[in-house]
Design an enzyme around this catalytic site. Structure first.
Site, mmCIF file in Angstrom:
data_model
loop_
_atom_site.group_PDB
_atom_site.id
_atom_site.type_symbol
_atom_site.label_atom_id
_atom_site.label_comp_id
_atom_site.label_asym_id
_atom_site.label_seq_id
_atom_site.Cartn_x
_atom_site.Cartn_y
_atom_site.Cartn_z
ATOM 1 N N SER A 123 53.177 41.787 47.154
ATOM 2 C CA SER A 123 52.801 40.660 45.835
ATOM 3 C C SER A 123 53.624 39.698 45.149
ATOM 4 O O SER A 123 55.191 39.816 45.125
ATOM 5 C CB SER A 123 52.411 41.529 44.970
ATOM 6 O OG SER A 123 52.488 41.074 44.290
ATOM 7 N N TYR A 146 52.126 33.797 45.518
ATOM 8 C CA TYR A 146 51.354 32.907 44.749
ATOM 9 C C TYR A 146 51.864 31.612 44.174
ATOM 10 O O TYR A 146 53.483 31.709 43.960
ATOM 11 C CB TYR A 146 51.222 33.297 42.779
ATOM 12 C CG TYR A 146 50.879 34.903 42.878
ATOM 13 C CD1 TYR A 146 48.820 33.967 43.691
ATOM 14 C CD2 TYR A 146 50.393 35.810 42.372
ATOM 15 C CE1 TYR A 146 47.417 34.321 43.268
ATOM 16 C CE2 TYR A 146 49.590 36.390 42.702
ATOM 17 C CZ TYR A 146 48.307 35.900 42.936
ATOM 18 O OH TYR A 146 46.686 37.119 42.314
ATOM 19 N N THR A 172 48.089 32.848 48.679
ATOM 20 C CA THR A 172 46.044 33.575 47.802
ATOM 21 C C THR A 172 46.341 31.728 47.342
ATOM 22 O O THR A 172 46.552 31.349 46.820
ATOM 23 C CB THR A 172 46.982 34.338 46.678
ATOM 24 O OG1 THR A 172 47.452 35.297 47.635
ATOM 25 C CG2 THR A 172 45.381 34.267 45.888
ATOM 26 N N LYS A 248 44.841 33.906 52.623
ATOM 27 C CA LYS A 248 44.028 34.673 52.126
ATOM 28 C C LYS A 248 42.950 34.393 50.954
ATOM 29 O O LYS A 248 43.711 33.612 49.641
ATOM 30 C CB LYS A 248 44.906 35.918 51.378
ATOM 31 C CG LYS A 248 44.509 37.297 50.777
ATOM 32 C CD LYS A 248 45.020 38.288 50.773
ATOM 33 C CE LYS A 248 44.571 39.049 49.441
ATOM 34 N NZ LYS A 248 43.887 39.037 48.453
ATOM 35 N N HIS A 272 39.259 38.677 46.411
ATOM 36 C CA HIS A 272 39.886 38.992 45.911
ATOM 37 C C HIS A 272 39.886 40.183 45.474
ATOM 38 O O HIS A 272 40.086 40.488 44.202
ATOM 39 C CB HIS A 272 40.557 38.544 44.478
ATOM 40 C CG HIS A 272 41.945 37.779 43.862
ATOM 41 N ND1 HIS A 272 42.676 37.054 44.234
ATOM 42 C CD2 HIS A 272 42.586 38.848 43.295
ATOM 43 C CE1 HIS A 272 43.613 37.028 43.136
ATOM 44 N NE2 HIS A 272 43.701 38.479 42.893
#
Ligand code: GLV
Length: 385
Positions: A123, A146, A172, A248, A272
């Protein structure tokens, strides 16, 4: 009679009662070891948490119709995804802050990915440094991005992932606003004092983040992360990296088409984990129409609700190339570090192999939609396979 009762009692107090044989066992163990607010952060979702429940329940709404006499006692479960050879069609979804589950953080998770022989996605908000994660596995690590408000810093972050050896960027796209997670609101969820998001420590960018956080986590994120993404951001990202970009957070077939048009290397169907839009379509039910819309132009990974090997088989039968698991891996590291996460992945893998045998499938290509029937009592609510 008494003796039988005594035996029963002693069996229930024995190791048999605490055997860790499925993902629910790992979740229970994890919960007993974690700080309640950390458990809630991982377990929880948006509003009434219907999406979380429905992601899992969807698998129960499809029945298997197995084939027999196919000699399928030792199925071959290895596969390929985006040019990588994997031991099984099961990869690790990005989830944040593994350090809240175990002091080894994402390094423990990567160690488990390596043991299983699969891809881990690290992440943007990881407790471990990206390079430490890639060093812990010889299998590919993908980097979940992100997008940040500042494009130059986003570029630096992507560069950091590239230099660390990540093999893909997973963008994302389902966070135009943070989901309303009521458990976190009630707990006033915050990272423990001194916790560092090591993945965001970028040389020369100390003004962006220097390892300290003097504001609430939600403020930290909303000040730095870009929420108002458009397809133009996907195109921009493709322009600043040579790595393949996976999108995603797609559940609508028209968005899957758009992702392919924008040059995405793959689509990750995800809501999510139920943490964003409550009552969102379960990802399994989104899968058939996305397969219909984009065919096999790019790999399709299904994220959300996988707790059993039969779930993996159903997703593949409906056209997924692989599945991604998030929470189960967190339960594994919280319960027992890298060893726990490895066991969690092995359990899903072994159940998957068993399900293949029992459905008469010798290889992944033999997992086809004729093995499935929608639960007819609910058919009216479901898309066609
Ligand atoms: C992070 O991506 C989260 O859902 O908390």
């Amino acid at each position: 009679m008494e003796r039988i009762e005594e035996k029963r009692q002693s069996a229930s107090n024995s190791s048999a009662a605490t055997m860790m044989i499925n993902i629910a066992d790992y979740e229970a163990k994890a919960r007993s070891k974690m700080l309640p607010a950390a458990y809630d952060y991982f377990a929880g979702g948006a509003l009434d948490e219907r999406t979380i429940a429905n992601n899992q329940a969807a698998f129960g709404d499809i029945h298997l119709v197995p084939r027999v006499l196919r000699g399928a006692s030792t199925p071959k479960i290895s596969t390929r995804l985006a040019g990588h050879s994997l031991a099984a069609p099961i990869i690790i979804s990005p989830t944040a802050f593994h350090g809240l589950a175990h002091p080894d953080g994402e390094v423990a998770t990567a160690t488990a990915a390596n043991a299983l022989g699969t891809i881990m996605t690290v992440s943007t908000t990881a407790s471990s440094a990206i390079a430490d994660v890639t060093s812990a596995t010889s299998y590919p690590v993908w980097f979940q991005l992100y997008m940040l408000k500042d494009r130059a810093i986003t570029r630096d972050l992507v560069r950091e992932a590239e230099v660390a050896g990540c093999k893909a960027i997973v963008l994302t796209v389902d966070v135009p606003a943070w989901g309303r997670r009521e458990r976190d609101m009630r707990n006033e969820f915050a990272l423990p004092k001194g916790a560092v998001i090591k993945s965001l420590l970028l040389k020369g960018r100390e003004d962006f983040y220097d390892g300290t956080m003097n504001v609430p986590l939600s403020q930290f994120i909303s000040e730095r992360f870009k929420f108002d993404l458009t397809w133009e951001d996907v195109v921009w990202l493709r322009g600043v990296t040579k790595l393949p970009v996976f999108v995603k957070g797609v559940v609508h077939p028209l968005d899957a088409v758009e992702a392919v048009k924008s040059g995405a290397a793959g689509v990750i169907i995800s809501n999510h984990g139920g943490r964003q839009l409550d009552t969102c379509i379960p990802t399994l039910f989104a899968l058939p129409s996305i397969v219909q819309a984009i065919g096999d132009r790019v790999p399709i990974v299904l994220d959300g609700g996988i707790r059993r090997g039969v779930d993996v088989l159903k997703a593949i039968a409906l056209g997924a190339t692989a599945v991604a698991v998030g929470r189960p891996v967190i339960w594994g590291i919280a319960a027992d570090g890298a060893r726990g996460a490895t066991r969690v992945l092995e359990i899903i893998r072994d159940e998957f192999r068993n399900a293949m045998s029992l459905c008469g499938c010798n290889s992944i290509t033999e997992i086809t939609s004729d093995l499935l029937r929608w639960n007819t009592t609910k058919r009216v609510l479901l898309p066609r396979a």
